[in-house]
Scaffold this active site. Structure first.
Site, PDB file in Angstrom:
ATOM      1  N   GLY A  47       0.903  -1.607   0.392  1.00  0.00           N
ATOM      2  CA  GLY A  47      -0.326  -0.047   0.132  1.00  0.00           C
ATOM      3  C   GLY A  47       1.115   1.302  -0.200  1.00  0.00           C
ATOM      4  O   GLY A  47       0.174   1.972   0.133  1.00  0.00           O
ATOM      5  N   CYS A  76     -18.117 -12.379 -19.891  1.00  0.00           N
ATOM      6  CA  CYS A  76     -19.993 -12.663 -20.773  1.00  0.00           C
ATOM      7  C   CYS A  76     -20.026 -13.441 -21.922  1.00  0.00           C
ATOM      8  O   CYS A  76     -20.450 -13.682 -22.549  1.00  0.00           O
ATOM      9  CB  CYS A  76     -20.246 -10.602 -21.409  1.00  0.00           C
ATOM     10  SG  CYS A  76     -21.673 -10.575 -22.140  1.00  0.00           S
ATOM     11  N   CYS A 123     -22.170  -7.437 -19.572  1.00  0.00           N
ATOM     12  CA  CYS A 123     -21.279  -7.297 -18.477  1.00  0.00           C
ATOM     13  C   CYS A 123     -20.087  -5.952 -18.959  1.00  0.00           C
ATOM     14  O   CYS A 123     -20.187  -6.193 -20.443  1.00  0.00           O
ATOM     15  CB  CYS A 123     -20.817  -8.532 -18.257  1.00  0.00           C
ATOM     16  SG  CYS A 123     -21.318 -10.066 -18.299  1.00  0.00           S
ATOM     17  N   CYS A 176     -25.540 -12.242 -21.606  1.00  0.00           N
ATOM     18  CA  CYS A 176     -25.268 -13.492 -20.650  1.00  0.00           C
ATOM     19  C   CYS A 176     -26.613 -13.866 -19.295  1.00  0.00           C
ATOM     20  O   CYS A 176     -25.966 -14.381 -18.844  1.00  0.00           O
ATOM     21  CB  CYS A 176     -24.124 -13.434 -20.450  1.00  0.00           C
ATOM     22  SG  CYS A 176     -23.161 -13.121 -19.088  1.00  0.00           S
TER      23      CYS A 176
END
Lengths: 196, 299
Positions: free
Chosen positions: B31, B271, B265, B243
């Site tokens: 991080g 998808c 999607c 889908c």
């Protein structure tokens, strides 16, 4: 004059570096896992092939290297292949090749970074007798799903205490890489180490 | 005689070493934004130069590369970067998430759960989560050093005061291993839960801002929130029109100039894989006895 320092670099520097780095990246990302760095570099004794591959992949003119024990052939080899300077000033070293018979308490002389820049810290290479078959240690922390057990042989005096203090100082600290033969095992500063 | 015009994967070896050292530091300090000497790349800043440099530094001849832009493999940015590495590194490329060893992404995490042998490389525009609250780098460095993150919570609180809920929907700040607040890049907050405890290594590269950071596998990542306003992700009321998938992140596609629209999607590979497996959404012509005549009349 010995020319031992000329031989033993990466056969293919571009791909040797990439191969060694990916193994080391995986080792840092998964502390305690054993990275295979064999067959890449052949440094003069007593430097291990794993330590040699680490330094060839990562050291250059921007990274002074400190040697805790005098190993002239290996030092000349690192200088010849990487252009890195060998420093006698421990705090300015970016990489340090430790003694296999030293005292872990002496590691606090290496750079640990600053609060604003904890990345300005040293990575230490510790030669050990082996990465398996020693006393069990349990690792926890980032990169480890639950716990991971390691059993390196020949850790120096005061190892557990120094590593606990290093962890407690996070985000400051050094990152330690154990090397034995062609294998390496990373213990970055995030890893908590417990004796079994 | 032919001379090589550039090194494997474009970057010279010294640049790669410098980036590789930054990546290892990033992994060791999850991080934390590691400064690096970002190079000019043969593409403009804002087109993923940070991600491209990270990918170039880790890429090997045996890798299989996938590049997505907002989940899609077939948009300009993704196609260009994939072609760049196919040309400069001669690596295999794929659009299949499962087949890739390195996935460079602009602002999405694939729907399919990543595996341990995969590395996800994020393109990051502004790596500093405090930047819009405090413009001075010297100050934000000190704030990270002192773990002084009150301002971020004030920002989220102001959202609640103004809108009644946290209105941040992308680049939603996270706290890594209870230490560093990190910008996850402008991924939708829908993807935030996938950042934590992922089996895959995640690397972040910001080219213009010259920062690299990382999330090792199985790292604890918490989206910032309040006890009485817990973090939630977007929900979609309808399944994917193509889908029929639910529980995925959707793009809204305008289909005509009379208000017609559909939700599909955002992850095109997800998808297409589902469609190939026989899933059909409400936006597709329904298969049945009259399917053939439907297609005829559609012409």
């Amino acid at each position: 004059m010995s020319l031992a320092f000329v031989d033993g670099g990466f056969a293919e520097p571009v791909f040797g570096s990439q191969h060694a780095f990916r193994a080391l990246m995986d080792a840092f990302a998964r502390p305690g896992s054993i990275a295979d760095l064999s067959g890449l570099a052949v440094p003069p004794v007593p430097m291990s092939p794993a330590a040699g591959a680490f330094l060839l992949a990562l050291a250059d003119q921007d990274t002074p290297v400190f040697f805790e024990t005098h190993m002239p052939d290996a030092q000349a080899w690192v200088g010849f292949h990487t252009g890195a300077t060998v420093t006698r000033d421990a705090p300015s070293a970016r990489f340090a090749h430790l003694s296999d018979a030293g005292d872990a308490a002496a590691w606090n002389r290496f750079a640990r970074g600053t609060a604003e820049y904890p990345d300005r810290s040293a990575s230490l290479l510790l030669p050990v007798a082996g990465l398996r078959g020693g006393q069990s240690l349990i690792l926890k922390g980032p990169g480890i799903e639950t716990t991971r057990e390691i059993a390196p042989q020949g850790l120096p005096r005061g190892f557990a205490d120094v590593m606990a203090a290093n962890r407690a100082g996070f985000p400051l600290g050094f990152d330690l890489v154990l090397v034995a033969g062609g294998e390496a095992l990373a213990l970055p500063r995030t890893t908590r180490i417990e004796e079994v | 005689m032919t001379l090589p015009t550039y090194n494997f994967a474009y970057l010279d070896e010294q640049t790669k070493r410098m980036i590789r050292r930054a990546i290892l530091k990033g992994i060791a300090i999850p991080g934390y934004q590691v400064p690096f000497a970002s190079r000019e790349m043969p593409m403009p800043y804002g087109w993923g130069t940070g991600g491209v440099q990270v990918t170039a530094a880790i890429l090997g001849p045996d890798d299989v590369l996938k590049v997505i832009d907002q989940g899609a493999d077939d948009t300009t940015n993704a196609v260009s970067i994939r072609a760049f590495f196919a040309k400069t590194a001669n690596v295999a490329t794929t659009t299949k998430t499962a087949d890739a060893t390195i996935i460079q992404t602009r602002h999405r995490i694939p729907e399919e759960r990543l595996q341990a042998h995969q590395t996800l490389v994020f393109q990051v525009p502004i790596p500093e989560p405090l930047r819009f609250l405090e413009p001075r780098e010297t100050e934000t460095r000190v704030m990270h050093g002192l773990e002084e993150y009150g301002l971020v919570h004030v920002k989220l609180y102001e959202d609640i005061a103004q809108h009644g809920h946290i209105a941040t929907t992308y680049a939603y700040p996270v706290k890594v291993e209870d230490r560093y607040v990190m910008d996850p890049s402008p991924i939708p907050k829908f993807d935030n839960p996938k950042l934590g405890r992922s089996p895959a290594l995640q690397l972040f590269g910001a080219g213009r801002e010259k920062r690299i950071y990382a999330l090792p596998p199985f790292t604890e990542v918490a989206s910032l929130d309040f006890e009485d306003h817990p973090f939630t992700v977007q929900r979609f009321s309808r399944p994917c029109a193509l889908c029929n998938a639910t529980g995925v992140y959707m793009d809204e596609v305008v289909t005509d100039d009379r208000g017609g629209r559909m939700f599909v999607c955002s992850d095109t590979d997800h998808c297409e894989t589902r469609q190939a497996d026989g899933h059909r959404g409400p936006g597709l012509p329904q298969l049945g006895p009259h399917a053939a005549s439907d297609r005829e009349s559609a012409r």
